[in-house]
Write a protein that holds these residues in place. Structure first.
Motif, short mmCIF file in Angstrom:
data_model
loop_
_atom_site.label_atom_id
_atom_site.label_comp_id
_atom_site.label_asym_id
_atom_site.label_seq_id
_atom_site.Cartn_x
_atom_site.Cartn_y
_atom_site.Cartn_z
N TRP A 1 14.12 -3.00 -5.42
CA TRP A 1 13.50 -3.95 -4.81
C TRP A 1 11.90 -3.72 -4.61
O TRP A 1 11.17 -4.47 -4.96
CB TRP A 1 13.97 -3.85 -3.37
N ILE A 2 11.63 -2.47 -4.73
CA ILE A 2 10.32 -2.23 -4.96
C ILE A 2 9.61 -2.54 -6.41
O ILE A 2 8.73 -3.00 -6.60
CB ILE A 2 9.91 -0.65 -4.64
N GLY A 3 10.75 -2.32 -7.24
CA GLY A 3 10.54 -2.78 -8.63
C GLY A 3 9.30 -2.32 -9.26
O GLY A 3 8.40 -2.78 -9.87
N ARG A 4 9.05 -0.76 -9.52
CA ARG A 4 7.91 -0.12 -10.12
C ARG A 4 7.85 -0.53 -11.78
O ARG A 4 8.96 -0.27 -12.10
CB ARG A 4 7.69 1.19 -9.90
N SER A 5 6.84 -0.85 -12.27
CA SER A 5 6.62 -1.03 -13.52
C SER A 5 5.46 -0.51 -14.18
O SER A 5 4.32 -0.59 -13.43
CB SER A 5 7.21 -2.32 -14.30
N THR A 6 5.38 -0.01 -15.49
CA THR A 6 4.26 0.45 -16.14
C THR A 6 3.82 -0.43 -17.03
O THR A 6 4.62 -0.77 -18.06
CB THR A 6 4.07 1.87 -16.38
N GLU B 1 0.77 -1.36 0.15
CA GLU B 1 -0.08 0.00 0.05
C GLU B 1 1.01 1.22 0.05
O GLU B 1 0.60 2.38 -0.28
CB GLU B 1 -0.89 -0.02 1.34
N TYR B 2 2.17 1.02 0.40
CA TYR B 2 3.07 2.28 0.55
C TYR B 2 4.16 2.26 -0.52
O TYR B 2 5.04 3.00 -0.36
CB TYR B 2 3.57 2.25 1.95
N ALA B 3 4.03 1.16 -1.48
CA ALA B 3 4.98 1.07 -2.52
C ALA B 3 5.49 2.51 -3.17
O ALA B 3 6.73 2.60 -3.15
CB ALA B 3 4.65 0.27 -3.39
#
Length: 804
Positions: A221-226, A196-198
């Motif tokens: 590590w959080i690894g955001r991708s669209t 929820e806090y990514a």
């Protein structure tokens, strides 16, 4: 006068404790500075040199900041719940509380032995009920806000420790702690919704002063991708949802892969023609860790589901569905589309299992290997309405088409998974919840905290994998706080990470029994100004503690959204020869042995002189001896000090230069070069002489590194107070450059003499000084000066030739 380091160091450690020199007072007129080191796990092995490097570094910083006039909070505590102590207790039949008590006592003795300036009135111990009351309180707030939930999921199970491990605790397929095999097992676990806090955990990195490699590890590590979430129909009537960062390649999707744990597999049992083969593969996958399953270099394995197929939604083609262990049910949706023409792993799998390979981005030889275009300029082919577009143009077109058809939509995804927050072990914080058949999971009333960890006769994990607490029926059976009916306590305990996720807050107000810390203390101390820790904790502790802190910020408990303003990290200390220290290699260095032989100040000095603080460095016994000789030289220099209350002309420039150098180097964690500057200053004092004013300044600069010696010599000269509590010396920028400089004088490129001239003298002034020298004047007799080569402040070279 002999340097009796053992007697001197005991004397000053007792004196600092008696006078409470390092006490931090909440409030006051001084600016505050909160310096933090990661608190240790108090193992039976005691303190090692790996601890000493960061602790000494931040002690140097803290000591200097006190001398700079700051109110410094520099605390220490113990992260004492966890598996190592419990395993030791089981093996040796000693209660883990007793093991913990003894280990903490040993660690405290060793830390004091090294002269660290911790505020010992603020020590925290995560196993103290007065501390874990507030760990439990934070968990209850997470539960009440819907951020703690229980679910059944596949987990890493250590066959020896008999407990759940985080992915990061599994190294090369075995338990990081005991080295035993790790398998996959279905367990009911408490989870925390860190996801929820990514986005905030990424965005708020812009607000803090972390070294770049720490920020990079956090983001990776959080690894955001669209990408896009796309629905694939199946011949069974069920829809499979996949996530892809490359929706432009959908026309090249020729098969699908499910995780062996995907729930549809059991649902399709009657339709799958090779069920025995499928179940055998599922069982084999369960014995592997996530690391083994996702390792890129491993051979690709899988089983095709006979009798079930997927349907590519963009062209209606039936495509085979496989199960393979490289797909994890815990990541994404547990299902993927495979585009073998443009993904190496998919290509290898397709070649092995005979799947179709369709090129959809022009530019490679798909019969030899997959290729992935790293930029957006590739041209789409074999893709219907996308043909001729660049990749960059095709992605938004495909997303829009998916939205219009109702079979997909844009999606942001994260590699970060929710935090597994329960352990089936004894030595951890009890989870303050009860389960009621009528009311479900119910939190204990806050006034009943702490929920104490009960005494047990055996700490052995149970054969069914439940916590030893599960056998304590008198403790387990209780009443529901909500309806008053029968209920059972949760028997899982919290992981070791729980207590370490907020300990820095408790240091601000460690004896408060009304709150985790008072609002006054939280507002005054605010963010940790400087936090140093190991790179190995960048993806776990640092992320977890930032998450908990943000949650507490949202509750209004803490005044800052980020807990740490600055974060630095240190390199490992390796054994002699550059190998990692280990008992098996016999190269472990015990700080006790070094201190006994050479003294704490030598240990401190060497550990800071060993090399670049951020990089690994190899231990050297010879270099330790070198640091001891350096301190001996300072000690003996004290006997040569002459009376004077001001810097002498010969030493003034170097003193100001050294003050500046040491000041800057401490702030930039370049401790080795700061010490090198002190060595240079010492050499000059031996060469040029030293007076009391100059020696006094030197002791102040030495004090953060070798505080025992500095305070002892300070006292012997009869100066007021202590070196360690005196004001840090100031420097004059204009005096960091000498007024005079000695330059080399060459004739025809050969050194003939030296002359002293004013700093930055021009060529004419230098030439006048040189030609006035009798030796040079004699060499010039009967000669013509053809050329002058002048390097300012360095040398002058005269080119001569006989007169005609």
């Amino acid at each position: 006068m002999k340097y009796e380091f053992n007697r001197i160091e005991r004397k000053w450690q007792d004196r600092w404790a008696k006078e409470n020199c390092y006490h931090a007072e909440t409030g006051g007129d001084k600016p505050k500075f909160y310096a933090l080191v990661e608190f240790p796990y108090p193992s039976g092995q005691g303190l090692h040199v790996g601890h000493a490097r960061p602790y000494t570094a931040m002690d140097v910083v803290a000591r200097k900041r006190r001398m700079d006039g700051y109110n410094v909070l520099f605390p220490m505590g113990y992260d004492a719940f966890g598996l190592p102590t419990e395993n030791y207790a089981i093996k040796n039949h000693i209660h883990p509380a007793k093991v913990t008590h003894d280990n903490i006592a040993n660690f405290t003795k060793q830390l004091k032995m090294l002269g660290y300036s911790f505020d010992w009135d603020r020590v925290v111990d995560t196993t103290d009920p007065k501390y874990y009351k507030w760990t439990q309180w934070i968990f209850l707030q997470l539960f009440k806000k819907g951020l703690a939930y229980k679910t059944s999921m596949p987990v890493n199970w250590c066959t020896s420790c008999k407990c759940v491990l985080a992915n990061e605790e599994v190294v090369n397929g075995v338990c990081e702690r005991c080295g035993s095999e790790v398998i996959r097992k279905e367990k009911s676990q408490w989870m925390l919704k860190i996801t929820e806090y990514a986005q905030r955990l990424i965005d708020d990195l812009d607000q803090v002063d972390f070294i770049e490699r720490v920020k990079i590890q956090q983001k990776n590590w959080i690894g955001r991708s669209t990408g896009a979430e796309v629905t694939f129909p199946t011949t069974q009537g069920d829809d499979l949802v996949i996530y892809t960062t490359r929706p432009d390649t959908l026309f090249g999707a020729t098969y699908m892969v499910l995780s062996p744990e995907h729930p549809y597999i059991a649902r399709w049992k009657n339709a799958i023609g090779n069920w025995d083969q499928v179940t055998a593969y599922v069982e084999a996958a369960a014995r592997k860790s996530d690391f083994e399953r996702t390792e890129l270099a491993k051979e690709k394995t899988g089983v095709k589901l006979e009798g079930v197929a997927g349907i590519n939604p963009v062209n209606g083609k039936k495509i085979p569905i496989f199960i393979s262990d490289y797909v994890l049910v815990s990541y994404g949706t547990g299902a993927i589309m495979a585009v073998p023409a443009h993904d190496d792993r998919d290509w290898e799998f397709a070649k092995k299992f005979g799947c179709e390979i369709i090129e959809v981005v022009q530019g490679g030889d798909i019969e030899k290997a997959a290729f992935t275009l790293k930029d957006d300029t590739g041209i789409m082919v074999n893709s219907d309405f996308l043909n001729g577009l660049t990749v960059k143009e095709a992605i938004p077109v495909m997303k829009k088409w998916l939205e219009e058809k109702g079979i997909g939509h844009e999606k942001v995804n994260y590699k970060l998974r929710d935090w597994v927050f329960s352990r089936q072990r004894y030595w951890g914080e009890p989870i303050p919840l009860v389960h009621c058949d009528k009311c479900g999971w119910v939190p204990l009333p806050e006034e009943q905290l702490p929920l104490l960890l009960p005494e047990v006769s055996s700490y052995e994990p149970t054969d069914n994998g439940e916590s030893p607490l599960a056998t304590m029926t008198d403790w387990v059976n209780t009443t529901c706080p909500c309806c008053g009916g029968p209920a059972q306590r949760e028997t899982d305990t919290m992981p070791q990470w729980a207590g370490s996720s907020w300990y820095f807050l408790r240091y601000m107000d460690p004896h408060n029994d009304k709150a985790l810390a008072s609002q006054e203390a939280l507002r005054y101390w605010g963010q940790v100004d400087w936090y140093n820790g190991g790179m190995e904790h960048t993806t776990l502790h640092l992320l977890y503690s930032r998450f908990w802190h943000k949650f507490l910020y949202d509750l209004g408990v803490v005044p800052y959204a980020e807990p740490y303003h600055k974060r630095t990290s240190h390199g490992m200390i390796l054994g002699e020869g550059g190998e990692k220290m280990s008992k098996s290699r016999g190269n472990v260095v015990n700080p006790n042995d070094v201190v006994a032989q050479y003294g704490a100040d030598t240990m401190r000095m060497y550990i800071m002189f060993i090399g670049d603080f951020e990089k690994a460095a190899a231990w050297s016994d010879n270099a330790v001896k070198g640091c001891k000789r350096f301190l001996d030289r300072i000690w003996n220099l004290a006997e040569q000090v002459t009376p004077a209350e001001a810097y002498g002309k010969e030493n003034e420039a170097l003193l100001h230069k050294t003050i500046k150098k040491v000041s800057d180097d401490i702030e930039n964690m370049k401790f080795n070069t700061a010490i090198a500057a002190l060595m240079t200053l010492t050499n000059q004092f031996y060469d040029k002489g030293v007076n009391q004013a100059e020696f006094r300044t030197m002791l102040q600069l030495l004090s953060p590194f070798a505080p025992h010696m500095a305070d002892e010599l300070w006292e012997r000269f009869g100066w007021e107070g202590m070196a360690s509590t005196s004001a840090w010396p100031a420097y004059d920028e204009s005096k960091t450059v000498a007024s005079e400089v000695t330059i080399a004088v060459q004739v025809g490129g050969k050194l003939k003499t030296t002359v002293t001239v004013a700093t930055d003298s021009d060529q004419d002034a230098v030439l006048a000084a040189v030609t006035a020298e009798a030796k040079i004047a004699k060499l010039m007799e009967g000669k013509e000066l053809v050329k002058v080569i002048h390097v300012p402040n360095k040398l002058v070279n005269l080119i001569l030739k006989p007169k005609a």
